[in-house]
Design an enzyme around this catalytic site. Structure first.
Site, mmCIF file in Angstrom:
data_model
loop_
_atom_site.group_PDB
_atom_site.id
_atom_site.type_symbol
_atom_site.label_atom_id
_atom_site.label_comp_id
_atom_site.label_asym_id
_atom_site.label_seq_id
_atom_site.Cartn_x
_atom_site.Cartn_y
_atom_site.Cartn_z
ATOM 1 N N TYR A 170 56.565 44.318 36.190
ATOM 2 C CA TYR A 170 56.188 43.109 36.196
ATOM 3 C C TYR A 170 57.604 42.151 36.077
ATOM 4 C CZ TYR A 170 50.934 43.289 36.082
ATOM 5 O OH TYR A 170 49.879 43.569 36.415
ATOM 6 N N HIS A 229 45.186 45.786 39.536
ATOM 7 C CA HIS A 229 46.587 45.537 40.100
ATOM 8 C C HIS A 229 46.479 45.758 41.604
ATOM 9 C CE1 HIS A 229 50.776 44.621 41.088
ATOM 10 N NE2 HIS A 229 50.809 46.050 41.360
ATOM 11 N N ASN A 270 41.863 40.740 34.232
ATOM 12 C CA ASN A 270 41.325 40.841 35.439
ATOM 13 C C ASN A 270 41.245 42.429 36.084
ATOM 14 O OD1 ASN A 270 44.060 41.111 36.143
ATOM 15 N ND2 ASN A 270 44.075 39.282 37.339
ATOM 16 N N GLU A 282 56.722 49.519 43.772
ATOM 17 C CA GLU A 282 55.938 49.835 42.581
ATOM 18 C C GLU A 282 55.583 51.519 42.695
ATOM 19 O OE1 GLU A 282 54.022 45.618 42.538
ATOM 20 O OE2 GLU A 282 52.640 46.955 43.393
ATOM 21 N N LYS A 309 43.549 48.518 35.437
ATOM 22 C CA LYS A 309 44.202 47.864 34.124
ATOM 23 C C LYS A 309 43.639 48.658 32.881
ATOM 24 C CE LYS A 309 46.210 43.995 36.239
ATOM 25 N NZ LYS A 309 46.277 42.399 36.113
HETATM 26 N N1 UDP Z 1 48.357 36.627 34.631
HETATM 27 C C1 UDP Z 1 47.895 36.015 33.514
HETATM 28 N N2 UDP Z 1 48.196 34.516 33.703
HETATM 29 C C2 UDP Z 1 48.461 33.866 34.504
HETATM 30 C C3 UDP Z 1 48.759 34.563 35.756
HETATM 31 C C4 UDP Z 1 48.675 35.685 35.721
HETATM 32 O O1 UDP Z 1 47.527 36.577 32.466
HETATM 33 O O2 UDP Z 1 48.457 32.638 34.557
HETATM 34 C C5 UDP Z 1 48.334 38.112 34.611
HETATM 35 C C6 UDP Z 1 47.182 38.673 35.645
HETATM 36 O O3 UDP Z 1 46.663 39.686 34.692
HETATM 37 C C7 UDP Z 1 47.695 38.976 36.713
HETATM 38 C C8 UDP Z 1 49.273 39.545 36.455
HETATM 39 O O4 UDP Z 1 49.544 38.458 35.536
HETATM 40 O O5 UDP Z 1 46.976 40.052 37.544
HETATM 41 C C9 UDP Z 1 50.200 39.467 37.456
HETATM 42 O O6 UDP Z 1 50.317 38.142 38.128
HETATM 43 P P1 UDP Z 1 50.477 37.752 39.514
HETATM 44 O O7 UDP Z 1 50.608 36.370 39.959
HETATM 45 O O8 UDP Z 1 51.351 38.857 40.154
HETATM 46 O O9 UDP Z 1 48.821 38.188 39.935
HETATM 47 P P2 UDP Z 1 48.070 39.353 40.775
HETATM 48 O O10 UDP Z 1 49.079 39.810 41.785
HETATM 49 O O11 UDP Z 1 47.876 40.306 39.968
HETATM 50 O O12 UDP Z 1 46.989 38.667 41.422
HETATM 51 MG MG MG Z 2 51.268 40.189 41.600
#
Ligand code: UDP
Ligand code: MG
Length: 150
Positions: free
Chosen positions: A51, A117, A114, A128, A11
């Site tokens: 997303y 991805h 974080n 994707e 990211k």
């Molecule tokens: N995210 C966020 N707040 C939240 C949950 C998710 O900002 O409460 C962001 C975070 O960057 C995350 C992304 O949205 O990586 C996608 O969310 P997902 O639940 O798919 O998590 P991931 O698969 O990336 O672990």
């Molecule tokens: Mg995810």
């Protein structure tokens, strides 16, 4: 265990913080095979598609703004059990819940920053990969294959 392909994306914060090499090195050292990679400034429309499952979430607009704030490194890594193993290498969505030794557990703190991805299932990986690499992937034989797989 099947050979799979997973979509991994560094990211904008990971790029800005100079973590590209560290992250790529982890997948390389583990033995996964790089089959596509590019540095890309993604449009908001493209990120909204990536997303789309999260579009009803309160954090969606902030997530899209964050993801569009700079270039990302889009990659596809291939190998045995690559999707699940990739997620394990990333750690939990919340870096504070990620074990040390995982990418998020070692390099970041806030969920909204974080740094990486990773596809969460084989089906979403396929979607994707098609979204980020419509041009297709590289096909080649890895010279190390017989040293990694028995
Ligand atoms: N995210 C966020 N707040 C939240 C949950 C998710 O900002 O409460 C962001 C975070 O960057 C995350 C992304 O949205 O990586 C996608 O969310 P997902 O639940 O798919 O998590 P991931 O698969 O990336 O672990
Ligand atoms: Mg995810």
């Amino acid at each position: 265990m099947a050979t799979e392909q997973t979509y991994i994306m560094i990211k904008p914060d990971g790029v800005q913080r100079g973590l590209v090499g560290e992250i790529i090195a982890r997948f390389e050292k583990r033995g996964y095979k790089l089959v596509a990679m590019k540095l890309m400034q993604a449009s908001k429309e493209h990120l909204e598609k990536h997303y789309e499952d999260l579009s009803s979430k309160g954090f969606f607009n902030g997530l899209i703004k964050y993801m569009a704030s700079g270039p990302v490194v889009a990659m596809v890594w291939e190998g045995k059990d690559a999707v699940k193993q990739g997620r394990a290498m990333l750690g939990a969505t919340n870096p504070l819940a990620s074990a040390p030794g995982t990418i998020r557990g070692d390099y970041c703190i806030d969920t909204g920053r974080n740094i990486i991805h990773g596809s969460d299932a084989v089906d979403s990986a396929k979607k994707e990969i098609a979204l980020w690499f419509p041009e297709g992937l590289c096909q080649y034989t890895a010279a190390t294959a017989s040293w990694i797989y028995e």
